[in-house]
Design a protein around this motif. Structure first.
Motif, PDB file in Angstrom:
ATOM      1  N   ASP A  87       5.468  -0.025   7.356  1.00  0.00           N
ATOM      2  CA  ASP A  87       6.496  -1.185   7.138  1.00  0.00           C
ATOM      3  C   ASP A  87       5.443  -2.304   7.407  1.00  0.00           C
ATOM      4  OD1 ASP A  87       8.478   0.548   6.500  1.00  0.00           O
ATOM      5  OD2 ASP A  87       9.351   0.304   8.509  1.00  0.00           O
ATOM      6  N   THR A  88       4.697  -2.412   8.204  1.00  0.00           N
ATOM      7  CA  THR A  88       3.971  -3.899   8.671  1.00  0.00           C
ATOM      8  C   THR A  88       2.952  -3.782   7.592  1.00  0.00           C
ATOM      9  OG1 THR A  88       4.368  -3.466  11.003  1.00  0.00           O
ATOM     10  CG2 THR A  88       2.267  -4.785  10.362  1.00  0.00           C
ATOM     11  N   LEU A  89       2.155  -2.939   7.180  1.00  0.00           N
ATOM     12  CA  LEU A  89       1.193  -2.987   6.229  1.00  0.00           C
ATOM     13  C   LEU A  89       1.671  -3.049   4.757  1.00  0.00           C
ATOM     14  CD1 LEU A  89      -1.166   0.016   7.384  1.00  0.00           C
ATOM     15  CD2 LEU A  89      -1.614  -2.379   7.599  1.00  0.00           C
ATOM     16  N   GLN A  90       2.809  -2.524   4.674  1.00  0.00           N
ATOM     17  CA  GLN A  90       3.240  -2.883   3.358  1.00  0.00           C
ATOM     18  C   GLN A  90       3.837  -4.233   3.332  1.00  0.00           C
ATOM     19  OE1 GLN A  90       3.903  -0.614   0.365  1.00  0.00           O
ATOM     20  NE2 GLN A  90       3.735  -2.584  -0.415  1.00  0.00           N
ATOM     21  N   GLY A  91       4.326  -4.749   4.474  1.00  0.00           N
ATOM     22  CA  GLY A  91       4.923  -6.246   4.312  1.00  0.00           C
ATOM     23  C   GLY A  91       3.665  -7.162   4.109  1.00  0.00           C
ATOM     24  N   LEU A  92       2.365  -6.832   4.731  1.00  0.00           N
ATOM     25  CA  LEU A  92       1.560  -7.592   4.554  1.00  0.00           C
ATOM     26  C   LEU A  92       0.693  -7.690   3.161  1.00  0.00           C
ATOM     27  CD1 LEU A  92      -0.474  -6.833   8.050  1.00  0.00           C
ATOM     28  CD2 LEU A  92       0.738  -9.051   7.623  1.00  0.00           C
ATOM     29  N   ARG A  93       0.803  -6.036   2.806  1.00  0.00           N
ATOM     30  CA  ARG A  93       0.235  -6.028   1.109  1.00  0.00           C
ATOM     31  C   ARG A  93       1.183  -6.955   0.208  1.00  0.00           C
ATOM     32  NH1 ARG A  93      -4.201  -5.104  -0.040  1.00  0.00           N
ATOM     33  NH2 ARG A  93      -4.271  -3.092   1.025  1.00  0.00           N
ATOM     34  N   ASP A  94       2.533  -6.886   0.446  1.00  0.00           N
ATOM     35  CA  ASP A  94       3.458  -7.591  -0.397  1.00  0.00           C
ATOM     36  C   ASP A  94       3.179  -9.277  -0.485  1.00  0.00           C
ATOM     37  OD1 ASP A  94       4.360  -4.915  -1.239  1.00  0.00           O
ATOM     38  OD2 ASP A  94       6.127  -5.386   0.055  1.00  0.00           O
ATOM     39  N   ALA A  95       2.881  -9.850   0.693  1.00  0.00           N
ATOM     40  CA  ALA A  95       2.950 -11.052   1.128  1.00  0.00           C
ATOM     41  C   ALA A  95       1.526 -11.685   0.684  1.00  0.00           C
ATOM     42  CB  ALA A  95       2.988 -11.355   2.553  1.00  0.00           C
ATOM     43  N   ARG A  96       0.352 -10.671   0.893  1.00  0.00           N
ATOM     44  CA  ARG A  96      -1.101 -11.117   0.581  1.00  0.00           C
ATOM     45  C   ARG A  96      -1.612 -10.091  -0.171  1.00  0.00           C
ATOM     46  NH1 ARG A  96      -0.946 -12.623   6.501  1.00  0.00           N
ATOM     47  NH2 ARG A  96      -2.739 -10.956   6.456  1.00  0.00           N
ATOM     48  N   PRO A  97      -1.330  -9.711  -1.339  1.00  0.00           N
ATOM     49  CA  PRO A  97      -1.726  -8.747  -2.160  1.00  0.00           C
ATOM     50  C   PRO A  97      -3.358  -8.893  -2.310  1.00  0.00           C
ATOM     51  CG  PRO A  97      -0.728 -10.151  -3.689  1.00  0.00           C
ATOM     52  CD  PRO A  97      -0.245 -10.502  -2.378  1.00  0.00           C
ATOM     53  N   GLU A  98      -3.981 -10.088  -2.279  1.00  0.00           N
ATOM     54  CA  GLU A  98      -5.469 -10.214  -2.399  1.00  0.00           C
ATOM     55  C   GLU A  98      -6.168  -9.841  -1.215  1.00  0.00           C
ATOM     56  OE1 GLU A  98      -3.831 -13.879  -0.491  1.00  0.00           O
ATOM     57  OE2 GLU A  98      -3.314 -12.429  -1.902  1.00  0.00           O
ATOM     58  N   ASP A  99      -5.623  -9.397  -0.185  1.00  0.00           N
ATOM     59  CA  ASP A  99      -6.423  -9.067   1.196  1.00  0.00           C
ATOM     60  C   ASP A  99      -6.777  -7.692   1.255  1.00  0.00           C
ATOM     61  OD1 ASP A  99      -6.138 -11.680   2.342  1.00  0.00           O
ATOM     62  OD2 ASP A  99      -4.700 -11.243   3.555  1.00  0.00           O
ATOM     63  N   ASP A 100      -7.790  -7.471   1.579  1.00  0.00           N
ATOM     64  CA  ASP A 100      -8.353  -6.265   1.850  1.00  0.00           C
ATOM     65  C   ASP A 100      -8.207  -5.768   3.503  1.00  0.00           C
ATOM     66  OD1 ASP A 100      -9.874  -3.501   1.764  1.00  0.00           O
ATOM     67  OD2 ASP A 100     -11.762  -4.538   1.871  1.00  0.00           O
ATOM     68  N   LEU A 101      -7.086  -4.907   3.708  1.00  0.00           N
ATOM     69  CA  LEU A 101      -6.682  -4.635   4.953  1.00  0.00           C
ATOM     70  C   LEU A 101      -7.511  -3.476   5.665  1.00  0.00           C
ATOM     71  CD1 LEU A 101      -2.642  -4.972   4.447  1.00  0.00           C
ATOM     72  CD2 LEU A 101      -4.547  -6.772   5.090  1.00  0.00           C
ATOM     73  N   THR A 102      -7.717  -3.674   6.789  1.00  0.00           N
ATOM     74  CA  THR A 102      -8.347  -2.521   7.790  1.00  0.00           C
ATOM     75  C   THR A 102      -7.438  -2.365   8.962  1.00  0.00           C
ATOM     76  OG1 THR A 102     -10.469  -2.958   7.048  1.00  0.00           O
ATOM     77  CG2 THR A 102     -10.569  -2.038   9.162  1.00  0.00           C
ATOM     78  N   LEU A 103      -6.893  -1.167   9.322  1.00  0.00           N
ATOM     79  CA  LEU A 103      -6.176  -0.895  10.291  1.00  0.00           C
ATOM     80  C   LEU A 103      -7.218  -0.407  11.606  1.00  0.00           C
ATOM     81  CD1 LEU A 103      -3.452  -0.403  11.781  1.00  0.00           C
ATOM     82  CD2 LEU A 103      -3.479   2.080  10.862  1.00  0.00           C
ATOM     83  N   ILE A 104      -7.146  -1.072  12.744  1.00  0.00           N
ATOM     84  CA  ILE A 104      -8.054  -0.775  13.738  1.00  0.00           C
ATOM     85  C   ILE A 104      -7.101  -0.237  14.795  1.00  0.00           C
ATOM     86  CG2 ILE A 104      -9.468  -1.983  15.558  1.00  0.00           C
ATOM     87  CD1 ILE A 104      -9.586  -4.560  13.572  1.00  0.00           C
ATOM     88  N   VAL A 105      -7.859   0.852  15.337  1.00  0.00           N
ATOM     89  CA  VAL A 105      -7.225   1.566  16.171  1.00  0.00           C
ATOM     90  C   VAL A 105      -8.292   2.418  17.285  1.00  0.00           C
ATOM     91  CG1 VAL A 105      -5.131   2.529  14.798  1.00  0.00           C
ATOM     92  CG2 VAL A 105      -7.346   4.096  14.963  1.00  0.00           C
ATOM     93  N   GLY A 106      -7.882   2.761  18.357  1.00  0.00           N
ATOM     94  CA  GLY A 106      -8.591   3.547  19.037  1.00  0.00           C
ATOM     95  C   GLY A 106      -8.686   5.157  18.812  1.00  0.00           C
ATOM     96  N   ALA A 107      -9.357   5.852  19.346  1.00  0.00           N
ATOM     97  CA  ALA A 107      -9.638   7.312  19.090  1.00  0.00           C
ATOM     98  C   ALA A 107      -8.331   8.108  19.330  1.00  0.00           C
ATOM     99  CB  ALA A 107     -10.996   7.944  19.844  1.00  0.00           C
TER     100      ALA A 107
END
Length: 204
Positions: A87-107
């Motif tokens: 939901d977070t990524l979808q919300g960010l995508r909707d609000a800023r469709p021009e951004d290229d998103l990278t999800l940063i996680v630990g192993a």
């Protein structure tokens, strides 16, 4: 188009390992900024000794300070209900469709990704970048994620091993031990002034 890293977590409290992870992702992945996204309501387990999402957001803001590489997002705090990453990524995508998103996680989080809500949709909304520390088996992680579609290549970035955790910080505060140099100075000051984590249970 902006290349933006998303680093989610409870940040209870944020500490130096969080900032080093954000810094290394920024430097090695060519990101314009990394956004810390404190969870409003973590979906999988309660937050121990939680001062509340607003307090954790403020600690993140203090941790970031005036470093222009970093920002703090309120997207999960302002959204009601459990803070699912999809939901977070979808919300960010909707609000800023021009951004290229990278999800940063630990192993460890990357290994758990297939059990998250709508993991395939997550991978369609952002590329996955894993902080690589000693002992990470890239082949094992690739095999774990391979059944998911789309099966994009996982990106890895190197991170120094820093044995600091939020639970360690909370425990030290509850025991009256110093946390200087484990958290940013402004975070240390806010914890002290607000009396955060002093009531945390300390096992005998």
């Amino acid at each position: 188009m902006a290349a933006v890293g998303i680093l989610g977590g409870t940040f209870n409290p944020p500490h130096l390992a969080h900032l080093v992870c954000a810094q290394e992702a920024h430097a090695q992945l060519g990101l314009e900024r990394v956004e810390l996204v404190p969870a409003g309501v973590p979906p999988h387990k309660p937050v121990p000794d939680d001062p509340g999402p607003e307090a954790r957001y403020e600690l993140c803001r203090l941790a970031v300070g005036d470093d222009e590489r970093f920002a703090v997002s309120r997207v999960e705090i302002e959204r009601p209900g459990p803070s699912y990453m999809v939901d977070t990524l979808q919300g960010l995508r909707d609000a800023r469709p021009e951004d290229d998103l990278t999800l940063i996680v630990g192993a460890d989080m990357a290994h758990a990704l297939p059990g998250w809500r709508e993991p395939e949709r997550i991978l369609s909304l952002a590329r996955l970048a894993v902080a690589e520390r000693g002992g990470v088996a890239r082949e094992d992680l690739a095999a774990r994620l391979a059944p998911l579609e789309p099966s994009w290549p996982v990106e890895f970035f190197a991170m120094p091993r820093i044995d600091v955790s939020s639970s360690l910080i909370r425990r030290r505060v509850a025991e009256g031990r110093p946390v200087r140099y484990l958290v940013p100075g402004a975070v240390e000051a806010r914890i002290a002034v607000a009396g955060l984590y002093r009531a945390a249970e300390v096992p005998a």
